[in-house]
Write a protein that holds these residues in place. Structure first.
Motif, PDB file in Angstrom:
ATOM      1  N   CYS A   1      -2.949  -8.732  -1.186  1.00  0.00           N
ATOM      2  CA  CYS A   1      -4.399  -8.599  -1.076  1.00  0.00           C
ATOM      3  C   CYS A   1      -4.901  -9.183   0.247  1.00  0.00           C
ATOM      4  N   HIS A   2      -6.177  -8.968   0.497  1.00  0.00           N
ATOM      5  CA  HIS A   2      -6.759  -9.396   1.776  1.00  0.00           C
ATOM      6  C   HIS A   2      -7.043 -10.891   1.789  1.00  0.00           C
TER       7      HIS A   2
ATOM      8  N   PRO B   1      -4.300 -10.727   6.615  1.00  0.00           N
ATOM      9  CA  PRO B   1      -5.542 -10.369   7.314  1.00  0.00           C
ATOM     10  C   PRO B   1      -5.524  -8.898   7.752  1.00  0.00           C
ATOM     11  N   ASP B   2      -5.257  -8.022   6.812  1.00  0.00           N
ATOM     12  CA  ASP B   2      -5.187  -6.580   7.045  1.00  0.00           C
ATOM     13  C   ASP B   2      -6.465  -5.964   6.487  1.00  0.00           C
ATOM     14  N   LEU B   3      -7.308  -5.394   7.356  1.00  0.00           N
ATOM     15  CA  LEU B   3      -8.613  -4.892   6.923  1.00  0.00           C
ATOM     16  C   LEU B   3      -8.493  -3.792   5.885  1.00  0.00           C
TER      17      LEU B   3
ATOM     18  N   LEU C   1      -6.791  -3.820   3.315  1.00  0.00           N
ATOM     19  CA  LEU C   1      -6.696  -4.435   1.994  1.00  0.00           C
ATOM     20  C   LEU C   1      -8.052  -4.849   1.440  1.00  0.00           C
ATOM     21  N   ARG C   2      -9.104  -4.654   2.221  1.00  0.00           N
ATOM     22  CA  ARG C   2     -10.442  -4.853   1.667  1.00  0.00           C
ATOM     23  C   ARG C   2     -10.841  -3.708   0.748  1.00  0.00           C
TER      24      ARG C   2
ATOM     25  N   SER D   1      -5.739  -2.761  -2.839  1.00  0.00           N
ATOM     26  CA  SER D   1      -4.693  -3.783  -2.890  1.00  0.00           C
ATOM     27  C   SER D   1      -3.493  -3.241  -3.656  1.00  0.00           C
TER      28      SER D   1
END
Length: 397
Positions: A80-81, A120-122, A124-125, A128
């Motif tokens: 997850c983010h 910190p992978d956008l 994953l906003r 997930s």
């Protein structure tokens, strides 16, 4: 710009206000609360299958980097983010141990039951991943799969051959979950080398066609290699099967998000006033229609359809809640009326595309009618709203 790149926080705020101020009738409050939760959390993709079925490699491929590697075992892993790379390990003793970095580079503490990997992978906003290994007695596997069905928006079932034992497990999954699930034939490169892939696909396709949204043979290691910087190998990405799977999953992610947005907008417009902010971007529907030239007649028909949808909601409220049978019948009547309007319009490439979109919508409504429950009624209404938005995107007001 994709809907997934659009900030839907204002819409969620409007829906929360509609709920908190009591504007939503009691019979619709559960629906509204569920929509609010969905709008405020990523789409949940669960990757499951037996031990050694290639789940970790598949998730790494979809992430475009080695995150899990060979460090999963029988542990449930959430991706997850987060603001920084770190892994949180939950142990059988109730401990929560945190380590910086990614799981592939870390030593998993003894007794770990579940790991949450933050990145910190956008991307994953919006969605997930959870790796859910199936092991142990069949009853335990069945229980895990049923829990996954209740939590997942999309399921990727990883298997090298999808044998009878796995088919038996999957057969117990609710149809509503199967409609958003994929069978991934992992390690397809080995099957290709043996010359058995085509035969395997022919064997599983009759079953998979009824049980999954699609079947995807994937060579995850090659797919991961193809995405390595600084020069991604686009041909290898396609030939690995990774691109087709990733595109299919993202279409489902965006379609699901578009459906949530449409339903929220409909509730707010009906009970809480007009939605605020600019018009939402084009939804991801089964078929997208290009701009229509015969705008006046189509616009009138679509406006009537919109009005009738809102009247249906009001009638449902007066009747004490959505009634599946009448709602589904009226939705079918409306889309057939739209099809008749399109048939009467002068032919062109654009009008033909619109006719095909309406026909696809009618076929999907027929599937909804088979269910005859409240969820099917909601899906039917949402489909009409999405279709209306597609066809009016470039129609002058």
């Amino acid at each position: 710009m994709s809907l997934l790149q659009t900030d839907i926080s204002p819409l969620a705020g409007r829906l929360e206000h509609t709920l908190s101020t009591g504007q939503l009738p009691a019979e619709f409050s559960g629906w509204g609360s569920q929509l609010l939760r969905r709008l405020r959390q990523p789409v949940q993709i669960i990757v499951t299958g037996g031990i050694g079925s290639g789940k970790s490699a598949l998730i790494d491929m979809l992430l475009g980097r080695v995150v899990i590697g060979r460090n999963a075992g029988s542990v449930v892993i959430d991706i997850c983010h987060g603001d920084q790379e770190c892994a949180v390990f939950e142990t059988a003793k109730g401990e929560r141990l945190q380590q910086a970095g990614v799981l592939a580079d870390l030593d998993m503490p003894a007794g770990t039951l579940r790991t949450r990997q933050f990145l910190p992978d956008l991307r994953l906003r919006t969605h997930s991943y959870t790796e859910l290994p199936l092991a142990g007695p069949q009853a335990r596997q069945q229980n895990l799969l049923q829990q996954a069905s209740g939590a997942a928006d999309i399921i990727l079932w990883c298997s090298q051959a999808f044998p009878d034992t796995e088919q038996g497990l999957w057969a117990e999954v609710p149809d509503s979950t199967k409609d958003h699930s994929f069978l991934v034939l992992t390690m397809a490169d080995r099957q290709i080398m043996r010359g058995t892939l085509d035969g395997l696909i022919k064997t599983v396709e009759p079953v998979a066609a009824e049980e999954f949204l699609g079947v995807y043979p994937v060579a995850a290691i090659q797919g991961l290699t193809a995405q390595a910087e600084p020069a991604p190998a686009h041909d290898l990405w396609r030939s690995s099967g990774g691109k087709q799977l990733a595109d299919g999953v993202m279409r489902q992610v965006e379609t699901g998000r578009a459906s949530d947005v449409d339903q929220a907008e409909l509730l707010i417009r009906q009970f809480g006033g007009e939605t605020a902010g600019p018009a939402r971007l084009q939804s991801a529907t089964p078929a997208a229609a290009p701009p229509l030239t015969a705008a006046a007649g189509l616009s009138s028909a679509l406006d009537q359809m919109q009005t009738r949808v809102e009247e249906m909601l009001a009638e449902a409220e007066a009747a004490g809640g959505p009634q599946a049978g009448p709602v589904l019948a009226q939705c079918m009547e409306m889309i057939r009326g739209l099809s008749q309007t399109l048939e009467a319009m002068s032919g062109s490439t654009a009008v033909e595309a619109a006719r095909e979109a309406a026909q696809d919508g009618e076929e999907m409504l027929m599937l909804c009618q088979l269910e005859q429950d409240e969820d099917a009624a909601i899906d039917a209404v949402t489909l009409l709203i999405q279709l209306k938005k597609e066809l009016t995107e470039d129609v002058p007001g």
